[in-house]
Design a protein around this motif. Structure first.
Motif, short mmCIF file in Angstrom:
data_model
loop_
_atom_site.label_atom_id
_atom_site.label_comp_id
_atom_site.label_asym_id
_atom_site.label_seq_id
_atom_site.Cartn_x
_atom_site.Cartn_y
_atom_site.Cartn_z
N LEU A 71 -6.10 3.01 6.48
CA LEU A 71 -6.78 2.44 5.33
C LEU A 71 -7.85 1.46 5.80
O LEU A 71 -7.58 0.59 6.64
CB LEU A 71 -5.80 1.72 4.41
N LYS A 91 -1.95 7.77 7.31
CA LYS A 91 -3.37 7.50 7.06
C LYS A 91 -3.77 6.17 7.69
O LYS A 91 -2.93 5.32 8.00
CB LYS A 91 -3.65 7.45 5.57
N VAL A 151 -8.77 -1.37 -1.06
CA VAL A 151 -8.98 -0.18 -0.24
C VAL A 151 -10.42 0.31 -0.41
O VAL A 151 -10.84 0.64 -1.53
CB VAL A 151 -7.99 0.93 -0.61
N LEU A 156 -9.83 -1.65 4.66
CA LEU A 156 -9.60 -2.67 3.65
C LEU A 156 -10.73 -3.69 3.63
O LEU A 156 -11.26 -4.06 4.68
CB LEU A 156 -8.28 -3.40 3.92
N GLU A 188 -9.93 5.83 2.69
CA GLU A 188 -8.70 6.35 3.28
C GLU A 188 -9.07 7.42 4.30
O GLU A 188 -9.86 8.31 4.01
CB GLU A 188 -7.77 6.95 2.23
N PHE A 240 0.81 -1.22 0.00
CA PHE A 240 0.00 0.00 0.00
C PHE A 240 0.85 1.27 0.00
O PHE A 240 0.88 2.00 -0.97
CB PHE A 240 -0.94 0.00 1.21
#
Length: 383
Positions: free
Chosen positions: A82, A80, A91, A84, A94, A48
């Motif tokens: 994420l 950040k 993703v 998932l 965010e 990522f």
């Protein structure tokens, strides 16, 4: 090993330990019969961005939350969280962070993710429903140092939620004296800063909700018991564990599991410290301690550099990231036998579990062979 035997120089130890002090613990549930383990664990992996650290799985959101610090220096990416997809690792969202994120703790019932801003000695509060940061808890203010500059005297590691009592516990490291920060999750104010965790790193932290206590570990080989009603250290258990890192607790059996990492880097610093420390165990194990007697009841050999632990008590499984070995292994938490191993090089870091689907998630940091600043990963593992 006594407390006076490993008083490590702050500047040397703080820099060297920063890369290895990461991981997360999970609460235990009621034990049932163990499930079978696949002969060859299935591993799915996705890169990522820079600075992969801790993970949490939300059953309510059916999502994996992974925090990325963004790395350091001129080429650092934005920090950040994420969100998932747990099946594909795609993703879904965010969540930007104004401060670098490292450790996490999930309060799934309240729909909150707490993110430790290690280098800023603060915690960012993320609302999972809106996918936004909604609060910041400054745990400590900067202090003036001998060179006339202002710095935070403590950095952070583990975070643990006590949802029933609306508390968040966070370990604060300092070679002048590590502490436990206690936060009211309703007011987002620090209730108390509990001293006495030792003048060294205090890596481990786990909650025993039924027993109204939290356990921490430190690099003097101690397990410390903090009463969550009195908010003070009520017991110090001197153990044979030289490098106790992450902790998990099995309440029915009153057993505490601790990774004993066995890193030569840490051992060298311990040997250089005051008091004539001499190593008597190579580490690379999970030590099992009976917390009532304080005795070591078993030592589970692991791959190199064990770090994060996760106890799935419903299946009698203990998962361990063997960071230096590039593997994650599953062990039977009753017989202590290794059940299976998944290869996830280079440096498997922390763990999260979807207990319903029996799926494990692993954050993976890059090793020395990967280009500096390259993206780090999350893996999905089915044992």
């Amino acid at each position: 090993m006594t407390a006076s035997s490993v008083r490590l120089p702050f500047a040397l130890a703080a820099c060297a330990l920063a890369a290895v002090l990461a991981g997360c613990a999970q609460p235990a549930t009621v034990a049932q019969a163990p499930a079978a383990v696949a002969a060859t664990p299935a591993v799915q992996r996705q890169a990522f961005t820079q600075g992969a650290y801790e993970l949490a799985y939300s059953a309510r959101q059916n999502a994996v939350y992974a925090v990325f610090s963004g790395g350091f220096g001129a080429t650092a990416a934005p920090s950040k969280v994420l969100k998932l997809d747990p099946a594909t690792l795609a993703v879904q969202a965010e969540i930007p962070l104004e401060r670098k994120g490292f450790g996490v703790a999930l309060d799934d019932a309240a729909g909150r993710l707490y993110v430790g801003n290690t280098v800023d000695t603060s915690v960012t509060v993320v609302d999972l429903a809106s996918g936004k940061a909604v609060g910041l808890v400054q745990l400590m203010q900067k202090v003036k140092t001998a060179d006339g500059k202002e710095r935070y005297s403590h950095d952070l590691r583990e975070l643990v939620v006590d949802a029933a009592n609306h508390r968040l516990y966070v370990t604060g490291h300092s070679f002048e004296g590590s502490v436990l920060f206690v936060v009211d999750t309703k007011t987002l104010q620090v209730v108390k800063t509990v001293p006495g965790l030792g003048k060294t790193k205090a890596p481990g932290l786990v909650l025993d909700a039924a027993g109204s206590r939290v356990f921490t570990s430190n690099l003097f080989g101690e397990i410390l018991v903090i009463d969550t009603n009195r908010l003070e250290v009520v017991r110090r258990i001197q153990t044979e564990i030289e490098q106790p890192m992450n902790l998990v607790y099995d309440a029915p059996s009153k057993r505490l599991f601790a990774t004993d990492q066995g890193l030569q880097m840490i051992r060298s610093m311990q040997e250089k410290g005051a008091g004539g420390f001499k190593s008597v165990h190579p580490g690379n194990r999970v030590a099992v301690v009976d917390v009532e007697s304080g005795k070591l009841v078993h030592s589970i050999p692991t791959g190199a550099g064990p770090l994060a632990l996760l106890l799935d008590a419903s299946r009698n499984r203990l998962y361990v990231t063997e960071r230096s070995g590039g593997t994650v292994s599953a062990y039977d938490s009753r017989s202590y036998q290794r059940l299976g191993t998944a290869e996830v090089p280079a440096l498997p870091n922390s763990l999260a579990l979807d207990a319903r689907s029996n799926t494990l998630y692993v954050s993976i940091k890059n090793g020395e062979k990967e280009p500096k600043g390259s993206a780090e990963s999350v893996a999905r593992v089915r044992f």
